[in-house]
Design a protein around this motif. Sequence first.
Motif, mmCIF file in Angstrom:
data_model
loop_
_atom_site.group_PDB
_atom_site.id
_atom_site.type_symbol
_atom_site.label_atom_id
_atom_site.label_comp_id
_atom_site.label_asym_id
_atom_site.label_seq_id
_atom_site.Cartn_x
_atom_site.Cartn_y
_atom_site.Cartn_z
ATOM 1 N N GLU A 1 3.029 -9.287 2.124
ATOM 2 C CA GLU A 1 2.271 -8.040 2.149
ATOM 3 C C GLU A 1 1.696 -7.699 3.512
ATOM 4 O OE1 GLU A 1 -1.115 -5.768 -0.542
ATOM 5 O OE2 GLU A 1 -0.453 -7.788 -1.050
ATOM 6 N N LYS A 2 1.363 -8.678 4.325
ATOM 7 C CA LYS A 2 0.709 -8.389 5.597
ATOM 8 C C LYS A 2 1.578 -7.564 6.542
ATOM 9 C CE LYS A 2 2.000 -12.912 7.535
ATOM 10 N NZ LYS A 2 1.464 -14.204 8.025
ATOM 11 N N ARG A 3 2.877 -7.433 6.225
ATOM 12 C CA ARG A 3 3.771 -6.662 7.093
ATOM 13 C C ARG A 3 4.218 -5.351 6.449
ATOM 14 N NH1 ARG A 3 5.957 -11.978 7.385
ATOM 15 N NH2 ARG A 3 5.020 -13.083 9.113
ATOM 16 N N PHE A 4 3.707 -5.013 5.283
ATOM 17 C CA PHE A 4 4.144 -3.797 4.611
ATOM 18 C C PHE A 4 3.644 -2.568 5.365
ATOM 19 C CE2 PHE A 4 4.117 -6.004 0.187
ATOM 20 C CZ PHE A 4 5.207 -6.757 0.580
ATOM 21 N N GLU A 5 4.492 -1.579 5.484
ATOM 22 C CA GLU A 5 4.140 -0.279 6.060
ATOM 23 C C GLU A 5 3.865 0.744 4.968
ATOM 24 O OE1 GLU A 5 6.359 3.206 8.679
ATOM 25 O OE2 GLU A 5 7.116 1.163 8.750
ATOM 26 N N VAL A 6 4.566 0.605 3.847
ATOM 27 C CA VAL A 6 4.418 1.499 2.702
ATOM 28 C C VAL A 6 4.248 0.661 1.438
ATOM 29 C CG1 VAL A 6 5.450 3.390 1.384
ATOM 30 C CG2 VAL A 6 5.979 3.146 3.825
ATOM 31 N N GLY A 7 3.284 1.036 0.602
ATOM 32 C CA GLY A 7 3.099 0.328 -0.652
ATOM 33 C C GLY A 7 2.259 -0.924 -0.505
ATOM 34 N N PRO A 8 2.269 -1.776 -1.536
ATOM 35 C CA PRO A 8 3.168 -1.743 -2.703
ATOM 36 C C PRO A 8 2.774 -0.702 -3.747
ATOM 37 C CG PRO A 8 1.687 -3.616 -2.853
ATOM 38 C CD PRO A 8 1.421 -2.987 -1.526
ATOM 39 N N VAL A 9 3.801 -0.193 -4.456
ATOM 40 C CA VAL A 9 3.619 0.750 -5.550
ATOM 41 C C VAL A 9 4.403 0.255 -6.753
ATOM 42 C CG1 VAL A 9 3.304 2.690 -3.968
ATOM 43 C CG2 VAL A 9 5.599 2.178 -4.845
ATOM 44 N N PRO A 10 4.030 0.646 -7.962
ATOM 45 C CA PRO A 10 4.813 0.255 -9.141
ATOM 46 C C PRO A 10 6.240 0.800 -9.047
ATOM 47 C CG PRO A 10 2.681 1.156 -9.777
ATOM 48 C CD PRO A 10 2.845 1.451 -8.322
ATOM 49 N N ALA A 11 7.199 0.007 -9.535
ATOM 50 C CA ALA A 11 8.599 0.416 -9.445
ATOM 51 C C ALA A 11 9.369 -0.101 -10.653
ATOM 52 C CB ALA A 11 9.229 -0.110 -8.165
ATOM 53 N N PRO A 12 9.839 0.789 -11.522
ATOM 54 C CA PRO A 12 10.656 0.329 -12.652
ATOM 55 C C PRO A 12 11.990 -0.217 -12.170
ATOM 56 C CG PRO A 12 10.672 2.727 -12.527
ATOM 57 C CD PRO A 12 9.670 2.248 -11.512
ATOM 58 N N VAL A 13 12.488 -1.208 -12.875
ATOM 59 C CA VAL A 13 13.793 -1.809 -12.586
ATOM 60 C C VAL A 13 14.584 -1.850 -13.875
ATOM 61 C CG1 VAL A 13 14.966 -3.950 -11.926
ATOM 62 C CG2 VAL A 13 12.980 -3.176 -10.633
ATOM 63 N N PRO A 14 15.805 -1.258 -13.911
ATOM 64 C CA PRO A 14 16.482 -0.573 -12.819
ATOM 65 C C PRO A 14 15.743 0.710 -12.382
ATOM 66 C CG PRO A 14 18.027 -1.137 -14.573
ATOM 67 C CD PRO A 14 16.650 -1.331 -15.125
ATOM 68 N N GLY A 15 15.999 1.108 -11.141
ATOM 69 C CA GLY A 15 15.400 2.315 -10.609
ATOM 70 C C GLY A 15 15.671 2.415 -9.123
ATOM 71 N N SER A 16 15.452 3.605 -8.569
ATOM 72 C CA SER A 16 15.709 3.812 -7.154
ATOM 73 C C SER A 16 14.415 3.781 -6.358
ATOM 74 C CB SER A 16 16.417 5.161 -6.926
ATOM 75 O OG SER A 16 15.508 6.233 -7.098
ATOM 76 N N VAL A 17 14.545 3.455 -5.081
ATOM 77 C CA VAL A 17 13.402 3.480 -4.170
ATOM 78 C C VAL A 17 12.809 4.879 -4.130
ATOM 79 C CG1 VAL A 17 12.766 3.345 -1.727
ATOM 80 C CG2 VAL A 17 14.174 1.549 -2.756
ATOM 81 N N GLN A 18 13.675 5.881 -4.007
ATOM 82 C CA GLN A 18 13.176 7.255 -3.900
ATOM 83 C C GLN A 18 12.383 7.673 -5.129
ATOM 84 O OE1 GLN A 18 16.203 6.251 -2.948
ATOM 85 N NE2 GLN A 18 16.884 7.333 -1.100
#
Length: 212
Positions: free
Chosen positions: A31-48
């Motif tokens: 996490e210390k290097r993240f630029e965006v997020g973290p955000v919830p993300a369903p899988v399967p699913g797209s980044v966008q």
Amino acid sequence: MKRTFDLSACSWTLAGTTPYAWRFGGDGFVEKRFEVGPVPAPVPGSVQKALLDAGIIPDWNEGLNARACEWVENRHWGYQTAIPDDWLAGVGDKTVRLRCLGLDYAGWVFCNEQEAGTFCGSYIPHIFDLTPHLQAKDNRLAIVFDCPPRWLGQFGYTSRMKEWKPRFNYTWDWTSRLVQIGVWDAITLEVAGAQEIEAVQCWADFDLETQT
């Protein structure tokens, strides 16, 4: 005996970094290097779609909003989740594998911040042996996606397309540029016994002298 667990039932998060920035220090996708997020993300699913749901990018179906989404393909994106402890209870000498039927397009898999393998090809199933990287409890899994090939997206030189990677993801190909990234098919965890049949091959022959 083999047990199969559906990893889509787990809670996943998504985060993005400048390409390879997460590699600095060599301790996985942290996490210390993240630029965006973290955000919830369903899988399967797209980044966008995960970024849209989180309010980070606008709806690309409206006006010229797709132009405001093109930066997404210029980052590395990582999906992360925790493997439930009860799934791995009594594993012992069993083999634990991650089976992914659709990863779009290329990247790395980490288990407890240790690289378990790489992948490339949106239409190719990928299997990773997690056994050497597991710990007694609190196991974490990360799937990190590299940037897609630069010339993807309409319009472009179809004759130069050599990657097994779709150029679009939300309608027919005559669209604004929105290059898919993410997990598009089933993802499961397999816990297999010490002995199993991994592959089967059959051979046959015949005796020409007995033919009538």
